[in-house]
Design an enzyme around this catalytic site. Structure first.
Site, PDB file in Angstrom:
ATOM      1  N   ASP A  15      -2.810   1.309   6.990  1.00 33.53           N
ATOM      2  CA  ASP A  15      -1.934   1.046   5.839  1.00 33.53           C
ATOM      3  C   ASP A  15      -1.528  -0.430   5.782  1.00 33.53           C
ATOM      4  O   ASP A  15      -1.437  -1.018   4.703  1.00 33.53           O
ATOM      5  CB  ASP A  15      -0.685   1.932   5.909  1.00 33.53           C
ATOM      6  CG  ASP A  15      -1.067   3.405   5.946  1.00 33.53           C
ATOM      7  OD1 ASP A  15      -1.348   3.947   4.872  1.00 33.53           O
ATOM      8  OD2 ASP A  15      -1.132   3.973   7.045  1.00 33.53           O
ATOM      9  N   ASP A  52       0.863  -1.180   0.000  1.00 32.09           N
ATOM     10  CA  ASP A  52       0.000   0.000   0.000  1.00 32.09           C
ATOM     11  C   ASP A  52       0.902   1.233   0.000  1.00 32.09           C
ATOM     12  O   ASP A  52       1.379   1.647   1.053  1.00 32.09           O
ATOM     13  CB  ASP A  52      -0.908  -0.014   1.239  1.00 32.09           C
ATOM     14  CG  ASP A  52      -1.846   1.181   1.256  1.00 32.09           C
ATOM     15  OD1 ASP A  52      -2.520   1.416   0.250  1.00 32.09           O
ATOM     16  OD2 ASP A  52      -1.885   1.895   2.288  1.00 32.09           O
ATOM     17  N   GLU A  71      -2.580  -1.957  -5.199  1.00 31.73           N
ATOM     18  CA  GLU A  71      -3.845  -1.380  -5.665  1.00 31.73           C
ATOM     19  C   GLU A  71      -3.618  -0.517  -6.891  1.00 31.73           C
ATOM     20  O   GLU A  71      -2.620   0.192  -6.963  1.00 31.73           O
ATOM     21  CB  GLU A  71      -4.481  -0.514  -4.570  1.00 31.73           C
ATOM     22  CG  GLU A  71      -5.623  -1.199  -3.890  1.00 31.73           C
ATOM     23  CD  GLU A  71      -6.408  -0.284  -2.960  1.00 31.73           C
ATOM     24  OE1 GLU A  71      -6.518   0.925  -3.214  1.00 31.73           O
ATOM     25  OE2 GLU A  71      -6.925  -0.814  -1.966  1.00 31.73           O
TER      26      GLU A  71
END
Lengths: 171, 171
Positions: B140, B7, B67
Site C-alpha cells: 500500500d 492509496d 489512482e
C-alpha cells in the site's frame, strides 16, 4: 429531540429536520442542495460536506438518519455515490451526532405502510404524516424526511432502550 | 515542490510524500494508516480524514495524487471504497492542494515501464527509482509512492504548462 434525514446523491442532496413536539413530530426544515454538475467531484464533495455541517450546527439534531445504500447500481455509480455518502457520514461523525442507517424497505414501510411503495407514494404521504400541507415537496426532500420519519418511529417506540441498540448501525 | 500520493482502502490506507531536489525526487515520508476493522465506518472515515489532513498540514504538498478507481469491483465494495475516497478528496480539497487522478495503467507504466506490471514489480521498483534502499516497503505504501511518482513524471516534463491541463482531472 431532533432528527436530520439525508438523501445523498452526486447532484441533488435532500435533507429534512424533524422536531419532536408534544403532539408529535413536525418538519422544522427541509430542502435540496443542488451540487453543480460541472464542478469537479472534490469541489462538490466539499460543498456537500460544508452544507451538511452547517445544517447540523444550525439545527443541532441529536440523530442523523440515512438510507442504506441501494447496491444494485453499477460499480461506477456506487463509487460516485459512495464518495458523497462518505463525506456526509464524516460530517455527522465530526458533529458528534448519533448515526442510523435504514434499509429502503424499512423507510417505505414507515412512511407508506408498504415496503414496496413507489417514490410518488412516499412523496404524497410525507406531508400528511407531518401535518404539513406545503405542496410541491420534491422527491429528494421527501426521501430525506421519510428516512428521518423512519428513525423517529424507531426511537419513539421503546422510550427507554438499551444502550447501543441503534448506535453503530452504520457499519 | 512536494507531492502526496494516496492509496485508499477501507482498512489500509497508504501514503507517500515525494520532494523535488536538485538531483531528482526523494521520499520525504511514507507509511500506512491501519483503520480498525471493527470500528463503524463513520469512525474509520473520520480517522482517515483527520490523518490525511494532518499529513497535508505537516508536509504541505502542493499536489495530491490518487489512482483512478478500479471499477471492476462489486457495487458493494465500490461503495465502501468510494466512502473512503470521498473523505480523502475532501481533505485534499479543503487543504487547497491541486488534485490529480491517474489510471492504474499510467501509474504502473511510470513506475515499472509496463502498464500491466504486478504489485510486486511496483513494490520492487519504487525504492530503486527513489534511490531509497529501505527494504520491506509494503504494497500500500509502494502504491502510494508510485502514484506520487507518476504525478512527478507528468509535472516535470513540460516545466511550464498551460493552466488547467491537470487541474480538474478529478471529476
Amino acid at each position: 429531540m431532533r432528527i436530520l434525514g439525508l438523501d445523498p446523491g452526486s447532484r441533488l442532496l435532500g435533507y429534512g429536520v424533524l422536531e419532536r413536539e408534544r403532539s408529535g413530530w413536525r418538519r422544522l426544515s427541509s430542502g435540496v442542495l443542488r451540487l453543480k454538475p460541472n464542478d469537479p467531484i472534490p469541489h462538490r464533495l466539499a460543498e456537500a460536506f460544508t452544507a451538511v455541517r452547517e445544517i447540523i450546527q444550525l439545527h443541532r439534531p441529536e440523530h442523523v438518519a440515512i438510507e442504506e445504500c441501494f447496491v444494485a447500481h453499477s460499480p461506477r455509480s456506487a463509487l460516485v455515490l459512495g464518495q458523497v455518502r462518505g463525506v456526509l457520514l464524516l460530517a455527522a461523525r465530526l458533529e458528534e451526532t448519533e448515526l442510523h442507517e435504514f434499509a429502503p424497505r424499512s423507510v417505505k414501510l414507515a412512511a407508506v405502510g408498504n415496503g414496496g411503495a413507489s417514490k410518488e407514494q412516499v412523496q404524497a404521504m410525507i406531508p400528511r404524516l407531518l401535518g404539513d400541507c406545503r405542496s410541491g415537496l420534491g422527491a429528494d426532500e421527501a426521501d430525506a424526511l421519510a428516512v428521518a420519519w423512519c428513525c423517529a418511529n424507531q426511537l419513539r417506540s421503546p422510550i427507554v432502550r438499551p444502550a447501543g441498540t441503534l448506535r453503530g448501525a452504520a457499519r
